[in-house]
Design a protein around this motif. Structure first.
Motif, PDB file in Angstrom:
ATOM      1  N   GLY A 128       2.792   5.332  18.682  1.00 44.86           N
ATOM      2  CA  GLY A 128       2.024   4.471  17.961  1.00 44.86           C
ATOM      3  C   GLY A 128       0.742   3.961  18.311  1.00 44.86           C
ATOM      4  N   GLY A 129       0.497   4.060  19.669  1.00 45.11           N
ATOM      5  CA  GLY A 129      -1.060   3.875  20.032  1.00 45.11           C
ATOM      6  C   GLY A 129      -2.103   5.033  19.293  1.00 45.11           C
ATOM      7  N   PRO A 130      -2.008   6.319  19.481  1.00 46.99           N
ATOM      8  CA  PRO A 130      -2.803   7.248  18.673  1.00 46.99           C
ATOM      9  C   PRO A 130      -2.807   6.864  17.259  1.00 46.99           C
ATOM     10  CG  PRO A 130      -1.621   8.523  20.217  1.00 46.99           C
ATOM     11  CD  PRO A 130      -0.810   6.979  20.154  1.00 46.99           C
ATOM     12  N   ALA A 131      -1.663   6.548  16.596  1.00 45.90           N
ATOM     13  CA  ALA A 131      -1.800   6.127  15.150  1.00 45.90           C
ATOM     14  C   ALA A 131      -2.405   5.164  14.946  1.00 45.90           C
ATOM     15  CB  ALA A 131      -0.366   5.859  14.571  1.00 45.90           C
ATOM     16  N   HIS A 144       9.324   3.608  11.684  1.00 53.69           N
ATOM     17  CA  HIS A 144       8.465   3.421  11.006  1.00 53.69           C
ATOM     18  C   HIS A 144       8.282   4.611  10.119  1.00 53.69           C
ATOM     19  CE1 HIS A 144       7.607   0.364  13.890  1.00 53.69           C
ATOM     20  NE2 HIS A 144       7.102   1.248  14.679  1.00 53.69           N
ATOM     21  N   HIS A 145       8.691   5.636  10.361  1.00 55.43           N
ATOM     22  CA  HIS A 145       8.710   6.796   9.317  1.00 55.43           C
ATOM     23  C   HIS A 145       9.880   6.577   8.371  1.00 55.43           C
ATOM     24  CE1 HIS A 145       9.631  11.366   8.499  1.00 55.43           C
ATOM     25  NE2 HIS A 145       8.893  10.901   7.680  1.00 55.43           N
ATOM     26  N   VAL A 159       1.843  11.336   7.776  1.00 57.72           N
ATOM     27  CA  VAL A 159       1.056  11.728   8.939  1.00 57.72           C
ATOM     28  C   VAL A 159       1.614  11.496  10.133  1.00 57.72           C
ATOM     29  CG1 VAL A 159      -1.220  12.289  10.139  1.00 57.72           C
ATOM     30  CG2 VAL A 159      -1.041  11.838   7.530  1.00 57.72           C
ATOM     31  N   PRO A 160       2.653  12.276  11.001  1.00 62.21           N
ATOM     32  CA  PRO A 160       3.255  11.645  12.275  1.00 62.21           C
ATOM     33  C   PRO A 160       2.140  11.743  13.334  1.00 62.21           C
ATOM     34  CG  PRO A 160       4.009  13.913  11.717  1.00 62.21           C
ATOM     35  CD  PRO A 160       3.061  13.759  10.377  1.00 62.21           C
ATOM     36  N   LYS A 172      -1.078   6.820  -9.466  1.00 70.83           N
ATOM     37  CA  LYS A 172      -2.477   7.312 -10.204  1.00 70.83           C
ATOM     38  C   LYS A 172      -2.772   8.865  -9.769  1.00 70.83           C
ATOM     39  CE  LYS A 172      -6.814   5.982 -11.880  1.00 70.83           C
ATOM     40  NZ  LYS A 172      -7.999   4.768 -12.050  1.00 70.83           N
ATOM     41  N   GLU A 173      -2.979   8.691  -8.383  1.00 68.96           N
ATOM     42  CA  GLU A 173      -3.210  10.100  -7.957  1.00 68.96           C
ATOM     43  C   GLU A 173      -2.351  10.539  -6.602  1.00 68.96           C
ATOM     44  OE1 GLU A 173      -7.968  10.264  -7.563  1.00 68.96           O
ATOM     45  OE2 GLU A 173      -7.456   8.238  -6.927  1.00 68.96           O
ATOM     46  N   PRO A 174      -1.303  11.122  -7.199  1.00 63.76           N
ATOM     47  CA  PRO A 174      -0.174  11.616  -6.576  1.00 63.76           C
ATOM     48  C   PRO A 174      -0.598  12.471  -5.025  1.00 63.76           C
ATOM     49  CG  PRO A 174       0.543  11.836  -8.582  1.00 63.76           C
ATOM     50  CD  PRO A 174      -0.975  11.737  -8.575  1.00 63.76           C
ATOM     51  N   ASN A 175      -0.235  11.967  -3.910  1.00 62.68           N
ATOM     52  CA  ASN A 175      -0.473  12.475  -2.661  1.00 62.68           C
ATOM     53  C   ASN A 175      -1.894  12.748  -2.046  1.00 62.68           C
ATOM     54  OD1 ASN A 175       2.450  13.205  -2.097  1.00 62.68           O
ATOM     55  ND2 ASN A 175       2.020  15.143  -3.488  1.00 62.68           N
ATOM     56  N   LYS A 176      -2.601  11.728  -2.893  1.00 61.09           N
ATOM     57  CA  LYS A 176      -4.025  11.751  -2.279  1.00 61.09           C
ATOM     58  C   LYS A 176      -4.073  10.879  -1.013  1.00 61.09           C
ATOM     59  CE  LYS A 176      -8.637   9.572  -3.143  1.00 61.09           C
ATOM     60  NZ  LYS A 176      -9.598   8.847  -4.129  1.00 61.09           N
ATOM     61  N   TRP A 177      -3.008   9.655  -1.087  1.00 60.81           N
ATOM     62  CA  TRP A 177      -3.271   8.858  -0.047  1.00 60.81           C
ATOM     63  C   TRP A 177      -2.007   9.307   0.973  1.00 60.81           C
ATOM     64  CZ3 TRP A 177      -7.027   5.693   0.128  1.00 60.81           C
ATOM     65  CH2 TRP A 177      -7.655   5.498  -0.862  1.00 60.81           C
ATOM     66  N   SER A 178      -2.414   9.106   2.299  1.00 59.41           N
ATOM     67  CA  SER A 178      -1.414   9.164   3.416  1.00 59.41           C
ATOM     68  C   SER A 178      -1.136   7.946   4.151  1.00 59.41           C
ATOM     69  CB  SER A 178      -1.903  10.412   4.238  1.00 59.41           C
ATOM     70  OG  SER A 178      -3.067   9.975   4.869  1.00 59.41           O
ATOM     71  N   TYR A 179      -0.036   8.228   4.869  1.00 59.59           N
ATOM     72  CA  TYR A 179       0.315   7.008   5.851  1.00 59.59           C
ATOM     73  C   TYR A 179       0.698   7.373   7.232  1.00 59.59           C
ATOM     74  CZ  TYR A 179       5.500   7.854   5.280  1.00 59.59           C
ATOM     75  OH  TYR A 179       6.772   8.212   5.590  1.00 59.59           O
ATOM     76  N   GLY A 180       0.382   6.695   8.235  1.00 56.32           N
ATOM     77  CA  GLY A 180       0.728   7.470   9.440  1.00 56.32           C
ATOM     78  C   GLY A 180       1.849   6.687  10.227  1.00 56.32           C
ATOM     79  N   THR A 181       2.560   7.316  11.004  1.00 58.27           N
ATOM     80  CA  THR A 181       3.575   6.489  11.778  1.00 58.27           C
ATOM     81  C   THR A 181       3.604   6.917  13.458  1.00 58.27           C
ATOM     82  OG1 THR A 181       5.390   8.237  11.595  1.00 58.27           O
ATOM     83  CG2 THR A 181       4.949   6.556   9.809  1.00 58.27           C
ATOM     84  N   SER A 182       4.349   6.405  14.163  1.00 57.81           N
ATOM     85  CA  SER A 182       4.537   6.772  15.636  1.00 57.81           C
ATOM     86  C   SER A 182       5.269   8.242  15.659  1.00 57.81           C
ATOM     87  CB  SER A 182       5.152   5.785  16.163  1.00 57.81           C
ATOM     88  OG  SER A 182       6.312   5.344  15.530  1.00 57.81           O
ATOM     89  N   GLY A 183       5.930   8.711  14.683  1.00 57.61           N
ATOM     90  CA  GLY A 183       6.625  10.134  15.042  1.00 57.61           C
ATOM     91  C   GLY A 183       7.795  10.329  13.856  1.00 57.61           C
TER      92      GLY A 183
END
Length: 327
Positions: A193-196, A170-171, A188-189, A154-165
């Protein structure tokens, strides 16, 4: 090259499952002519790190089980690829082994030039697998996988996902999820995993593709919400969390798995002893392996090769489509 916390954690997990199998099965393996001299376990990270510490703790137990010394040989570099290259070029006598996760054989060749191929190794068996888990911050409106897909479309690229790198399991899970679901998410790399996980709990990133182990405490504490696991079957650690396959992405499977290998042309007797021991793994050992966060799935060398080939093709497509480049 700086080795990420996630890479160290994955190899520590691998070595932990190795010890669980071999401490129980070792006496049967030690019968006969092999081993009759010290065995080298190649560890692909530098001394003093988590992997090295665990390997040096495990080695004496293996020595007791086999009646021969197991020596840790640190060969750091390129996220495990240097170690794999060394094993590929080692004598094929059964005295140089490498306990690995699937990345060096199924992902790394798509990201950089490596000095080995599948034919460079003798597979000794698949031991276990560990998927990622999609988790979200409680403030988000997401309570299911389909909620994430619908909102991102519905809103492309509004949402982001993080990973460990970049380029990690996970990426790849995240990009594979995007490719088969049509979700529109920004990656968002993080450097581990800890900082993420810290940023997810703090609300700085709305969702994360994470290892299962680090998520346990945060889920139980209500700091994050589990959505789905990326393995084809539910995780023993999160039996109430559905798989993405169950949630509607039929056949979805993104699993980092672990096995044992040696150089190409290992003697048939060495291969037979390892595979016989793995085939006889009982409930006690399975419980030990599951306790490390890796779900037990013992497979023969032939089945392991089939899995490597299938994953190599799958991850090659994902890397190309997502234009993933090594950092």
């Amino acid at each position: 090259m700086t080795i990420s916390f996630e890479a160290r954690r994955r190899t520590a997990l691998a070595l932990g499952t190795l010890s669980a199998v071999l401490v129980v099965a070792g006496p049967a393996l030690a019968q006969g002519g092999w081993p009759n001299k010290p065995v080298r376990i190649v560890v692909p990270f530098a001394p003093g790190g988590t992997t090295d510490i665990l390997a040096r703790a495990v080695a004496p137990e293996l020595s007791k089980a086999f009646g021969q010394q197991f020596i840790v040989d640190n060969r750091a570099g390129a996220g495990g690829n240097v170690g794999a290259d060394i094993v590929a070029k080692a004598p094929n006598d059964g005295y140089t082994l490498y306990y690995f996760d699937s990345g060096p054989l199924t992902v790394a060749p798509h990201l950089a030039k490596v000095g080995y191929t599948l034919a460079s190794f003798t597979q000794l068996g698949h031991v276990c697998g560990s998927g990622s888990m999609l988790v979200v911050h409680p403030s988000t409106p997401f309570h299911s996988m389909n909620d994430v897909i619908a909102a991102s479309k519905k809103e492309p690229n509004k949402w982001s996902y993080g990973t460990s790198g970049v380029g990690g399991p996970h990426h790849l899970s995240g990009e594979y999820f995007k490719s088969v679901s049509g979700a529109s998410l920004l990656h968002v790399p993080y450097k581990g995993g800890g900082p993420a996980m810290t940023d997810l709990m703090g609300g700085q990133v709305p969702m994360l593709f994470s290892s299962l182990g680090p998520a346990v405490g945060a889920v139980k504490g209500g700091k994050i919400r589990p959505i789905a696991v990326t393995s084809l079957t539910r995780s023993a650690a999160f039996p109430d969390v559905p798989t993405m396959d169950e949630a509607g992405l039929k056949g979805f499977d993104s699993t980092a798995w672990y096995g044992l290998l040696g150089p190409a042309g290992l003697p048939a007797e060495v291969v037979r002893r390892w595979t016989d021991a793995l085939a006889k793994v009982g409930k006690e050992t399975i419980d030990l392996i599951n306790g490390t966060g890796c779900d037990t799935e013992i497979q023969s060398p032939a089945k392991t090769v089939e899995r490597i080939k299938a994953d190599y093709e799958k991850w090659g497509r994902v890397v190309k489509q997502a234009n993933i480049k090594p950092e």
